[in-house]
Motif scaffolding. Structure first.
Motif, PDB file in Angstrom:
ATOM      1  N   ILE A  76       0.837  -1.201   0.000  1.00 31.38           N
ATOM      2  CA  ILE A  76       0.000   0.000   0.000  1.00 31.38           C
ATOM      3  C   ILE A  76       0.873   1.252   0.000  1.00 31.38           C
ATOM      4  O   ILE A  76       0.638   2.197  -0.756  1.00 31.38           O
ATOM      5  N   TRP A  77       1.897   1.279   0.852  1.00 30.37           N
ATOM      6  CA  TRP A  77       2.752   2.462   0.971  1.00 30.37           C
ATOM      7  C   TRP A  77       3.632   2.671  -0.245  1.00 30.37           C
ATOM      8  O   TRP A  77       4.082   3.786  -0.504  1.00 30.37           O
ATOM      9  N   LYS A  78       3.916   1.617  -0.985  1.00 32.13           N
ATOM     10  CA  LYS A  78       4.826   1.727  -2.130  1.00 32.13           C
ATOM     11  C   LYS A  78       4.277   2.692  -3.181  1.00 32.13           C
ATOM     12  O   LYS A  78       5.039   3.366  -3.857  1.00 32.13           O
ATOM     13  N   ARG A  79       2.969   2.774  -3.294  1.00 31.77           N
ATOM     14  CA  ARG A  79       2.363   3.705  -4.249  1.00 31.77           C
ATOM     15  C   ARG A  79       2.658   5.154  -3.889  1.00 31.77           C
ATOM     16  O   ARG A  79       2.680   6.013  -4.747  1.00 31.77           O
ATOM     17  N   HIS A  80       2.887   5.429  -2.604  1.00 30.94           N
ATOM     18  CA  HIS A  80       3.090   6.800  -2.134  1.00 30.94           C
ATOM     19  C   HIS A  80       4.519   7.050  -1.663  1.00 30.94           C
ATOM     20  O   HIS A  80       4.776   8.070  -1.025  1.00 30.94           O
ATOM     21  N   LEU A  81       5.448   6.172  -1.984  1.00 28.85           N
ATOM     22  CA  LEU A  81       6.799   6.246  -1.435  1.00 28.85           C
ATOM     23  C   LEU A  81       7.525   7.513  -1.856  1.00 28.85           C
ATOM     24  O   LEU A  81       8.163   8.170  -1.055  1.00 28.85           O
TER      25      LEU A  81
END
Length: 85
Positions: A76-81
């Motif tokens: 999930i966080w990888k999209r907003h890294l």
């Protein structure tokens, strides 16, 4: 159960998800190993120890649960890294 080892597995799984090519040094093994090869071995070992009953008072399946949650959160966080760069 009480302890933080499941959370540590979650952090390790998240790191392996975000940076699979990173190399880590494991205690007593002098050669750095890519984290994408270490994590599956550790998880399979925890599953085996959790199912076999030879845990010796350790909740190995809680480790697996922590790793699953860390993996999901990292995806999930990888999209907003790099959102703020």
């Amino acid at each position: 159960m009480l302890g933080a080892s499941g959370a540590i597995f979650g952090v390790i799984a998240a790191f392996a998800t975000l940076y699979p090519e990173a190399k880590i040094a494991i205690m007593f093994i002098p050669i750095p190993v890519k984290v994408k090869y270490v994590l599956p071995v550790v998880i399979i070992g925890s599953i085996y120890l959790g199912i076999s009953g030879d845990a010796g008072g350790v909740a190995h399946l809680a480790h697996v649960g922590g790793a699953i949650v860390g993996f999901i959160l990292a995806k999930i966080w990888k999209r907003h890294l790099y959102r703020f760069n």
